[in-house]
Design a protein around this motif. Structure first.
Motif, PDB file in Angstrom:
ATOM      1  N   THR A 165      -9.618   0.270  -1.396  1.00 27.57           N
ATOM      2  CA  THR A 165     -10.728   0.662  -2.269  1.00 27.57           C
ATOM      3  C   THR A 165     -10.392   1.944  -3.026  1.00 27.57           C
ATOM      4  OG1 THR A 165     -12.352  -0.361  -0.797  1.00 27.57           O
ATOM      5  CG2 THR A 165     -13.169   1.319  -2.318  1.00 27.57           C
ATOM      6  N   ALA A 166      -9.846   2.917  -2.303  1.00 27.03           N
ATOM      7  CA  ALA A 166      -9.464   4.181  -2.935  1.00 27.03           C
ATOM      8  C   ALA A 166      -8.411   3.953  -4.011  1.00 27.03           C
ATOM      9  CB  ALA A 166      -8.930   5.142  -1.870  1.00 27.03           C
ATOM     10  N   TYR A 167      -7.408   3.168  -3.706  1.00 28.96           N
ATOM     11  CA  TYR A 167      -6.286   2.913  -4.613  1.00 28.96           C
ATOM     12  C   TYR A 167      -6.754   2.212  -5.889  1.00 28.96           C
ATOM     13  CZ  TYR A 167      -1.744   0.941  -6.105  1.00 28.96           C
ATOM     14  OH  TYR A 167      -0.627   0.568  -6.812  1.00 28.96           O
ATOM     15  N   VAL A 168      -7.488   1.124  -5.725  1.00 29.17           N
ATOM     16  CA  VAL A 168      -7.938   0.359  -6.890  1.00 29.17           C
ATOM     17  C   VAL A 168      -8.942   1.167  -7.708  1.00 29.17           C
ATOM     18  CG1 VAL A 168      -9.188  -1.707  -7.637  1.00 29.17           C
ATOM     19  CG2 VAL A 168      -7.468  -1.881  -5.833  1.00 29.17           C
TER      20      VAL A 168
ATOM     21  N   GLU B 103      -6.046 -10.368  -4.466  1.00 31.00           N
ATOM     22  CA  GLU B 103      -4.990 -11.230  -5.002  1.00 31.00           C
ATOM     23  C   GLU B 103      -4.144 -10.509  -6.048  1.00 31.00           C
ATOM     24  OE1 GLU B 103      -3.979 -14.181  -4.186  1.00 31.00           O
ATOM     25  OE2 GLU B 103      -5.536 -14.846  -2.800  1.00 31.00           O
ATOM     26  N   GLU B 104      -4.783  -9.718  -6.884  1.00 26.32           N
ATOM     27  CA  GLU B 104      -4.073  -9.092  -8.002  1.00 26.32           C
ATOM     28  C   GLU B 104      -3.349  -7.812  -7.620  1.00 26.32           C
ATOM     29  OE1 GLU B 104      -4.884  -7.665 -12.635  1.00 26.32           O
ATOM     30  OE2 GLU B 104      -6.567  -8.316 -11.367  1.00 26.32           O
ATOM     31  N   HIS B 105      -3.942  -7.013  -6.710  1.00 23.77           N
ATOM     32  CA  HIS B 105      -3.430  -5.661  -6.536  1.00 23.77           C
ATOM     33  C   HIS B 105      -2.945  -5.300  -5.125  1.00 23.77           C
ATOM     34  CE1 HIS B 105      -4.677  -4.582 -10.561  1.00 23.77           C
ATOM     35  NE2 HIS B 105      -5.912  -4.972 -10.315  1.00 23.77           N
TER      36      HIS B 105
ATOM     37  N   PHE C 138      -0.329  -2.257  -4.037  1.00 22.57           N
ATOM     38  CA  PHE C 138      -0.938  -1.224  -3.192  1.00 22.57           C
ATOM     39  C   PHE C 138      -0.018  -0.883  -2.021  1.00 22.57           C
ATOM     40  CE2 PHE C 138      -3.521  -1.117   0.830  1.00 22.57           C
ATOM     41  CZ  PHE C 138      -3.963   0.188   0.750  1.00 22.57           C
ATOM     42  N   LEU C 139       0.420  -1.879  -1.271  1.00 20.39           N
ATOM     43  CA  LEU C 139       1.277  -1.620  -0.118  1.00 20.39           C
ATOM     44  C   LEU C 139       2.644  -1.075  -0.535  1.00 20.39           C
ATOM     45  CD1 LEU C 139       0.617  -4.587   2.345  1.00 20.39           C
ATOM     46  CD2 LEU C 139      -0.283  -2.264   2.430  1.00 20.39           C
ATOM     47  N   LYS C 140       3.157  -1.560  -1.650  1.00 17.99           N
ATOM     48  CA  LYS C 140       4.474  -1.102  -2.103  1.00 17.99           C
ATOM     49  C   LYS C 140       4.466   0.378  -2.456  1.00 17.99           C
ATOM     50  CE  LYS C 140       6.350  -5.521  -3.670  1.00 17.99           C
ATOM     51  NZ  LYS C 140       6.718  -6.372  -4.837  1.00 17.99           N
ATOM     52  N   GLU C 141       3.329   0.911  -2.861  1.00 20.42           N
ATOM     53  CA  GLU C 141       3.237   2.347  -3.124  1.00 20.42           C
ATOM     54  C   GLU C 141       2.802   3.123  -1.893  1.00 20.42           C
ATOM     55  OE1 GLU C 141       2.551   4.166  -7.097  1.00 20.42           O
ATOM     56  OE2 GLU C 141       1.087   2.521  -7.262  1.00 20.42           O
ATOM     57  N   MET C 142       1.820   2.604  -1.171  1.00 19.13           N
ATOM     58  CA  MET C 142       1.218   3.364  -0.074  1.00 19.13           C
ATOM     59  C   MET C 142       2.164   3.543   1.112  1.00 19.13           C
ATOM     60  SD  MET C 142      -1.984   4.328  -0.803  1.00 19.13           S
ATOM     61  CE  MET C 142      -2.978   4.356   0.697  1.00 19.13           C
ATOM     62  N   VAL C 143       2.884   2.509   1.489  1.00 22.28           N
ATOM     63  CA  VAL C 143       3.747   2.608   2.672  1.00 22.28           C
ATOM     64  C   VAL C 143       4.833   3.668   2.485  1.00 22.28           C
ATOM     65  CG1 VAL C 143       5.420   1.377   4.113  1.00 22.28           C
ATOM     66  CG2 VAL C 143       3.240   0.292   3.536  1.00 22.28           C
ATOM     67  N   PRO C 144       5.547   3.709   1.345  1.00 23.37           N
ATOM     68  CA  PRO C 144       6.510   4.807   1.160  1.00 23.37           C
ATOM     69  C   PRO C 144       5.862   6.191   1.161  1.00 23.37           C
ATOM     70  CG  PRO C 144       7.012   3.012  -0.338  1.00 23.37           C
ATOM     71  CD  PRO C 144       5.674   2.688   0.287  1.00 23.37           C
ATOM     72  N   TRP C 145       4.676   6.313   0.550  1.00 26.43           N
ATOM     73  CA  TRP C 145       3.983   7.600   0.598  1.00 26.43           C
ATOM     74  C   TRP C 145       3.676   7.998   2.040  1.00 26.43           C
ATOM     75  CZ3 TRP C 145      -0.060   6.112  -3.711  1.00 26.43           C
ATOM     76  CH2 TRP C 145       0.541   6.268  -4.972  1.00 26.43           C
TER      77      TRP C 145
END
Length: 344
Positions: free
Chosen positions: A150-153, A298-300, A304-311
């Motif tokens: 929710t925060a990311y989108v 479905e879209e995001h 989301f995970l591709k950015e959040m997990v490395p962070w």
């Protein structure tokens, strides 16, 4: 071969349209027995031993007699997003020991229908990969789950922040707010947050490194925003609604964006707060985005995970969880979301 175990749970007993729900009146804990056996399942169903349930404020709306999304059914076990382990399966895509993420009952074991099983398949590989990578399982109900998503989108897809803009976040130490603030810092924004407790303010300032934060119960919000946002607000991430939204509107800059994420101040209200400052929407060409995160998986979710997990791995993200053990404690834990006793 079947084994009888306890399957204690929380039953929804009466709708409530205003005010705070009461234990034993609107929902209650009950003790039950349950036979663990493949025989309890129909074709394509699975049986889950529940490990984690996420108790979220928006469940309060599901306790009303009518709601535009859905409502709880009187006499049935209440539902929540949760994580559990497959005990028995009559579904070819699930085997014993698999980890399931999806809608579960407030109970010790849940039988999952074929439709719900399909929904769980969306998360299956994501969850498996993350667990193999050493990510905490419970994060998929928080930082990497619905609140974090929710925060990311809300911030990156709808608000489209620009470096050096100012964002104000209400309920900033909550499950969503703390993630919004950290992503905003990563993106180079000036971040201001409000919370209702000095310990939460300290967490925002000293652990999450917000640029400023204040306790709205001790400091007038209008005055606090004048002091902390002297050049106005470009993005307001609203988790509270009501009077806080009304005040924030007067501090918004030209072409500011408001993300209407939650309105927790209105969930139990007997009389809804009437926002008075809507004229600024026209004068300052402000955009308000109302969002329900379930529209966007479905879209995001992949990005989301591709950015959040490395962070997360790089230490750019922190996340504070509040754990309460035992399904018998779920009703009080839920009510504590509305009285500030939980940290998040």
């Amino acid at each position: 071969m079947s084994t009888e175990v306890s399957n204690n749970g929380v039953i929804f007993t009466k709708t409530i349209d205003s005010g705070l729900p009461e234990i034993d009146k609107h929902f209650k804990y009950i003790e039950r027995k349950f036979k663990i056996s493949p025989d309890v399942l129909e074709k394509d169903e699975i049986l889950i031993r529940n490990v984690y349930l996420s108790l979220d404020p928006h469940f309060r709306n599901l306790m009303k007699s009518a709601h535009m999304v859905e409502t709880y059914t009187v006499g049935n076990v209440m539902k929540a997003g949760g994580i559990g382990v497959v005990v028995h399966s009559k579904n070819d895509q699930w085997k014993e020991g698999d980890v399931f993420l999806g809608d579960l009952g407030w109970e010790e074991y849940s039988k999952i229908s074929p439709d719900e099983v399909k929904n769980g398949l969306f998360f299956k590989q994501y969850l498996k990969d993350a667990l193999n990578d050493g990510i905490k399982c419970s994060y998929f109900l928080g930082l990497l789950g619905m609140p974090g998503f929710t925060a990311y989108v809300g911030l990156l897809v709808f608000a489209k922040p620009k470096k050096n803009e100012t964002i104000f976040i209400s309920a900033a130490a909550g499950a969503v707010g703390q993630v919004v603030g950290q992503i905003a810092k990563i993106k180079g924004l000036r971040v201001i947050g409000s919370a209702g407790d000095d310990n939460k303010v300290d967490y925002l300032l000293n652990e999450l490194k917000f640029d400023d934060a204040f306790n709205y119960k001790k400091i007038n919000t209008d005055q606090a925003l004048k002091e902390t946002c002297p050049n106005g607000i470009d993005i307001y991430f609203d988790n509270v609604g009501g009077e806080t939204l009304d005040i924030a509107l007067t501090h918004l800059n030209l072409k500011a964006r408001v993300i209407a994420c939650g309105m927790i101040s209105q969930f139990n209200s007997t009389s809804k707060y009437g926002v008075k400052n809507l004229n600024v929407l026209v004068e300052k060409r402000i955009t308000i985005y109302g969002m329900l995160i379930f529209d966007h998986y479905e879209e995001h979710y992949d990005s989301f995970l591709k950015e959040m997990v490395p962070w997360l791995k790089d230490g750019k993200l922190k996340y504070k969880e509040h754990h309460v053990n035992g399904i018998e404690n779920a009703p009080q834990a839920f009510l504590d979301l509305f009285n500030g006793k939980h940290f998040v």
